[in-house]
Design a protein around this motif. Sequence first.
Motif, PDB file in Angstrom:
ATOM      1  N   THR A 145      12.400  -9.128  -7.035  1.00  0.00           N
ATOM      2  CA  THR A 145      11.979 -10.585  -7.103  1.00  0.00           C
ATOM      3  C   THR A 145      11.303 -11.031  -5.876  1.00  0.00           C
ATOM      4  OG1 THR A 145      14.002 -10.782  -8.512  1.00  0.00           O
ATOM      5  CG2 THR A 145      13.092 -12.686  -7.699  1.00  0.00           C
ATOM      6  N   ALA A 181      17.276  -7.908  -6.614  1.00  0.00           N
ATOM      7  CA  ALA A 181      16.968  -9.117  -5.800  1.00  0.00           C
ATOM      8  C   ALA A 181      15.524  -8.601  -4.911  1.00  0.00           C
ATOM      9  CB  ALA A 181      18.083  -9.221  -4.733  1.00  0.00           C
ATOM     10  N   ALA A 214      21.047 -16.189  -8.956  1.00  0.00           N
ATOM     11  CA  ALA A 214      21.373 -14.938  -9.504  1.00  0.00           C
ATOM     12  C   ALA A 214      23.074 -14.960  -9.788  1.00  0.00           C
ATOM     13  CB  ALA A 214      21.309 -13.611  -8.331  1.00  0.00           C
ATOM     14  N   PHE A 229      23.716 -14.044 -13.799  1.00  0.00           N
ATOM     15  CA  PHE A 229      24.070 -12.661 -13.812  1.00  0.00           C
ATOM     16  C   PHE A 229      25.693 -12.260 -13.663  1.00  0.00           C
ATOM     17  CE2 PHE A 229      19.726 -11.090 -12.413  1.00  0.00           C
ATOM     18  CZ  PHE A 229      19.164 -11.447 -13.614  1.00  0.00           C
ATOM     19  N   ALA A 257      16.262 -15.799 -13.546  1.00  0.00           N
ATOM     20  CA  ALA A 257      16.546 -15.535 -12.211  1.00  0.00           C
ATOM     21  C   ALA A 257      15.292 -14.443 -11.399  1.00  0.00           C
ATOM     22  CB  ALA A 257      17.729 -14.246 -12.361  1.00  0.00           C
ATOM     23  N   VAL A 258      14.772 -13.680 -12.450  1.00  0.00           N
ATOM     24  CA  VAL A 258      13.693 -13.044 -11.594  1.00  0.00           C
ATOM     25  C   VAL A 258      12.183 -13.417 -11.820  1.00  0.00           C
ATOM     26  CG1 VAL A 258      12.445 -10.668 -11.671  1.00  0.00           C
ATOM     27  CG2 VAL A 258      14.978 -10.863 -11.913  1.00  0.00           C
ATOM     28  N   GLN A 289      21.877  -4.113  -8.423  1.00  0.00           N
ATOM     29  CA  GLN A 289      21.387  -5.453  -8.332  1.00  0.00           C
ATOM     30  C   GLN A 289      20.552  -5.821  -7.201  1.00  0.00           C
ATOM     31  OE1 GLN A 289      21.504  -8.077 -10.453  1.00  0.00           O
ATOM     32  NE2 GLN A 289      22.206  -6.955 -12.148  1.00  0.00           N
ATOM     33  N   GLY A 322      26.107 -13.643  -4.753  1.00  0.00           N
ATOM     34  CA  GLY A 322      25.674 -13.598  -6.261  1.00  0.00           C
ATOM     35  C   GLY A 322      26.656 -13.034  -7.112  1.00  0.00           C
ATOM     36  N   SER A 370      20.491  -2.941 -17.555  1.00  0.00           N
ATOM     37  CA  SER A 370      21.195  -4.097 -17.620  1.00  0.00           C
ATOM     38  C   SER A 370      22.290  -4.110 -18.720  1.00  0.00           C
ATOM     39  CB  SER A 370      20.135  -5.191 -17.986  1.00  0.00           C
ATOM     40  OG  SER A 370      19.317  -5.327 -16.656  1.00  0.00           O
ATOM     41  N   TYR A 378      17.301 -16.837  -4.319  1.00  0.00           N
ATOM     42  CA  TYR A 378      17.612 -15.754  -5.202  1.00  0.00           C
ATOM     43  C   TYR A 378      19.150 -15.595  -5.497  1.00  0.00           C
ATOM     44  CZ  TYR A 378      17.906 -11.429  -7.870  1.00  0.00           C
ATOM     45  OH  TYR A 378      18.426 -10.856  -8.874  1.00  0.00           O
ATOM     46  N   TRP A 403      21.459  -8.357   1.441  1.00  0.00           N
ATOM     47  CA  TRP A 403      22.357  -7.824   0.263  1.00  0.00           C
ATOM     48  C   TRP A 403      23.563  -7.483   0.645  1.00  0.00           C
ATOM     49  CZ3 TRP A 403      22.247  -9.869  -4.369  1.00  0.00           C
ATOM     50  CH2 TRP A 403      22.921  -9.349  -5.617  1.00  0.00           C
ATOM     51  N   GLY A 459      16.605 -10.874 -16.723  1.00  0.00           N
ATOM     52  CA  GLY A 459      16.100 -11.684 -15.546  1.00  0.00           C
ATOM     53  C   GLY A 459      14.801 -12.625 -15.589  1.00  0.00           C
TER      54      GLY A 459
END
Length: 448
Positions: free
Chosen positions: A113, A110, A146, A150, A178-179, A106, A65, A230, A142, A57, A175
């Motif tokens: 998830t 990730a 994302a 997002f 995405a999650v 964020q 993302g 969020s 992911y 990340w 999410g």
Amino acid sequence: MDPLAAANTAWMLAATAAVALMIPGLALFYGGMVSVRNTLNMAMMTFGAFAVVGVLWVLFGYSVGFGDSVGGAGLIGDPFEYLGLGKLLTASDPAALPPALFAVFQLLFAAITVALISGAFADRMKFAGWMVFAGIWATLVYFPVAHWVFAFNSADGSVTGGWIANKLKAIDFAGGTAVHINAGIAALAVLFVLGKRHAFPHPHRPHNLPLTMLGAGLLYFGWFGFNGGSALAASNSASVVVLNTVAATCAGVCGWLVMERIKAGHATSLGAASGMIAALVAITPACGAVSPIGALIIGAAAGVVCCAAVSLKYKLGYDDALDVVGIHLVGGVLGTLLIGLLATDEAPNAVAGLFYGGGFGQLGRQTVAVLAVLAYTFIVTFIIAKVLDMTMGLRVDAETESGGLDSAIHGETAYVLEALELASVSGSEAEVSAAAEALAADAVESKA
């Protein structure tokens, strides 16, 4: 710093800390549900995923993302825009949320998830294979998804975000796609490659349900940051989201326990914990779109439907060890689609669903978002898992699976297993004492 910005920053720091607590919460939740000899392996899969995803990340994941969409198509962010996150060290707008804080918030999304997926194939996956899979899956699945969900267009139009958020305009507050759908369908794809445990459909029973309930409690606490954070501000929207999260959770526990009582004649602690998580999954995309009554409906529906869904693995023959498919995939789809029916324009998202006079439009958008994530994630995940299985191998050998992964892979155990075995020694008090002394002598010798 502007007072409002300071308040928002303080709330987001607290929310980020709450989400961070979900990492050990998931480790305990999963760890208690497996056998005594696989507890540490499940915890390590959670912490390992967190570590790998966190590194990626920082290097390029945040940029993929949340960077400016390549070509404006809304499919993937520019991987070089925030390479290494050096650009986030200085906040350009003192009235806005610090970009570094949003990045770490964020990052935890990730990580959790990816970690969720591991519960589906407990007791049988190589740890090295899992770590490689986690890094590749985060990169190819992911991070792009994302971006779809997002990454919103900037107010001045200088940055183009993801297609689901901006072109399709499907609602996913925190999410669901995405999650949870992402993790659930990925788990199912890997299961087709990995296969069933040798003991399926009669695997080891959960060894420590109080541990699982403690993990569920920590996840519940973390979900306040997950959903409430969020909103990205200390605002009325965050307050409504938290209220809806609590309401759905209560209804989910009740729904699961009623269903369980009807099916099996018992209301269990594992059922209560599972109902809690199922409801939290379902309310995640909808927490900013529905009223508290809508949240109760979604939570109760998740408890009932997910309770029924977990038994499908026995009928369909896929070995989803800790019900990632039954809870996260089914709950995520349910919550995402129910937005199209139960959304009210009085909630923070300000969109009306079918039952509130909004017609079928929003339901259609939610459906397209669900189908897109299901298709993309399943196909790419299956390819990743198949290639890794053919090259490095993903599954442990039969002997390791039978004896437990903790000792064979990690060289340690969650408990002093010899002490547990000592409790079953039959014979006189002198024989038990002699056995204990022998075990103690062995332990001293091994340390020396």
